[in-house]
Each structure stands twice: as C-alpha cells, then as structure tokens.
Scaffold this motif. Structure first.
Motif, PDB file in Angstrom:
ATOM      1  N   THR A  66      44.679 -45.445 -69.922  1.00  0.00           N
ATOM      2  CA  THR A  66      43.010 -45.943 -69.657  1.00  0.00           C
ATOM      3  C   THR A  66      42.066 -45.933 -71.221  1.00  0.00           C
ATOM      4  OG1 THR A  66      42.705 -43.372 -69.804  1.00  0.00           O
ATOM      5  CG2 THR A  66      42.752 -44.193 -67.033  1.00  0.00           C
ATOM      6  N   GLN A  93      33.086 -38.272 -68.771  1.00  0.00           N
ATOM      7  CA  GLN A  93      32.434 -37.921 -70.699  1.00  0.00           C
ATOM      8  C   GLN A  93      31.190 -38.807 -70.643  1.00  0.00           C
ATOM      9  OE1 GLN A  93      36.015 -38.874 -72.885  1.00  0.00           O
ATOM     10  NE2 GLN A  93      36.997 -36.981 -72.044  1.00  0.00           N
ATOM     11  N   LYS A 140      27.037 -43.944 -65.069  1.00  0.00           N
ATOM     12  CA  LYS A 140      27.633 -44.311 -66.244  1.00  0.00           C
ATOM     13  C   LYS A 140      28.597 -43.124 -66.207  1.00  0.00           C
ATOM     14  CE  LYS A 140      24.396 -44.880 -69.926  1.00  0.00           C
ATOM     15  NZ  LYS A 140      23.312 -44.771 -70.940  1.00  0.00           N
ATOM     16  N   MET A 143      40.765 -47.262 -79.239  1.00  0.00           N
ATOM     17  CA  MET A 143      40.413 -47.320 -77.741  1.00  0.00           C
ATOM     18  C   MET A 143      41.289 -47.707 -77.068  1.00  0.00           C
ATOM     19  SD  MET A 143      36.682 -47.877 -77.628  1.00  0.00           S
ATOM     20  CE  MET A 143      36.371 -48.136 -75.766  1.00  0.00           C
ATOM     21  N   ASN A 175      32.867 -43.391 -67.379  1.00  0.00           N
ATOM     22  CA  ASN A 175      33.752 -42.999 -68.251  1.00  0.00           C
ATOM     23  C   ASN A 175      34.646 -41.889 -68.425  1.00  0.00           C
ATOM     24  OD1 ASN A 175      32.844 -45.395 -70.695  1.00  0.00           O
ATOM     25  ND2 ASN A 175      30.612 -43.819 -70.123  1.00  0.00           N
ATOM     26  N   GLU A 176      34.814 -41.887 -67.175  1.00  0.00           N
ATOM     27  CA  GLU A 176      36.130 -41.155 -66.784  1.00  0.00           C
ATOM     28  C   GLU A 176      35.385 -38.986 -66.497  1.00  0.00           C
ATOM     29  OE1 GLU A 176      39.852 -41.560 -68.561  1.00  0.00           O
ATOM     30  OE2 GLU A 176      39.654 -44.005 -67.906  1.00  0.00           O
ATOM     31  N   ARG A 234      39.082 -43.882 -72.178  1.00  0.00           N
ATOM     32  CA  ARG A 234      39.199 -42.575 -72.402  1.00  0.00           C
ATOM     33  C   ARG A 234      40.508 -41.706 -71.939  1.00  0.00           C
ATOM     34  NH1 ARG A 234      33.439 -42.055 -73.015  1.00  0.00           N
ATOM     35  NH2 ARG A 234      34.125 -40.650 -73.289  1.00  0.00           N
ATOM     36  N   PRO A 271      28.594 -41.404 -72.796  1.00  0.00           N
ATOM     37  CA  PRO A 271      29.249 -42.179 -72.671  1.00  0.00           C
ATOM     38  C   PRO A 271      29.392 -42.806 -74.669  1.00  0.00           C
ATOM     39  CG  PRO A 271      27.018 -42.257 -71.922  1.00  0.00           C
ATOM     40  CD  PRO A 271      27.273 -41.259 -71.635  1.00  0.00           C
ATOM     41  N   ARG A 272      29.967 -43.906 -74.355  1.00  0.00           N
ATOM     42  CA  ARG A 272      29.558 -43.972 -76.649  1.00  0.00           C
ATOM     43  C   ARG A 272      28.950 -44.991 -77.169  1.00  0.00           C
ATOM     44  NH1 ARG A 272      36.239 -44.207 -76.452  1.00  0.00           N
ATOM     45  NH2 ARG A 272      37.032 -42.048 -76.673  1.00  0.00           N
TER      46      ARG A 272
END
Length: 86
Positions: free
Chosen positions: A59, A36, A29, A50, A33-34, A61, A38-39
């Motif tokens: 991207t 970071q 996960k 976004m 999300n690169e 993120r 998750p949102r």
C-alpha cells in the motif's frame, strides 16, 4: 419587517445538503488514504518513499515495523529495465 418562515425551509435544506456533501467528501478522501489525512505538497523524496512503501507493504500509505526487508523486496526493483534497440 419579519422574516417569512417559508424561506427558512429551503435555506435549511440547502445548508443541510452542502454540509452532508462536504462531510461525505471528507470521509471519502480519508478512506482512500487508509484512514490518514491526505498528503499535500509532495516532492520527489516523498514520492520515492511512497513507492518504497508500496513495494514493501503493498500500500502507498503502509509502513513496516520489521527491521529487515522481505525476500521479495530484492527482486521487485523500482528500476525500469531498458530494452536494447538494434
């Protein structure tokens, strides 16, 4: 009454596999999300921002530190073009 040591081996295996799968799922996960977290609970404003970040940086993120948008940003509009139906 003593606990049979034979029962501890399967308990350790089950606990280990659940722990390993949980850690791998969390790493997956975060990597999606690169790096970071998750949102959660995204509203319309978050989704619009976004999309803007996607058009600016490529991207979802990513964020840009530049004060002006690149030249390509003026031509890749988020608006969908309507086709005329006759």
């Amino acid at each position: 009454m003593p606990v049979p040591f034979e029962a501890l081996i399967p308990l350790g295996l089950i606990t280990g596999f659940f722990g390993a799968s949980g850690i791998l799922f969390q790493k997956l996960k975060v990597s999606v999300n690169e790096g970071q977290p998750p949102r959660y609970g995204l509203d319309r404003w978050d989704r619009v921002m976004m999309e803007r970040d996607l058009r600016l940086t490529g991207t979802m993120r990513g964020q840009s530190h530049q004060t002006t948008a690149p030249a390509e940003f003026s031509t890749n509009s988020a608006w969908d073009l309507e086709t005329e139906h006759l």
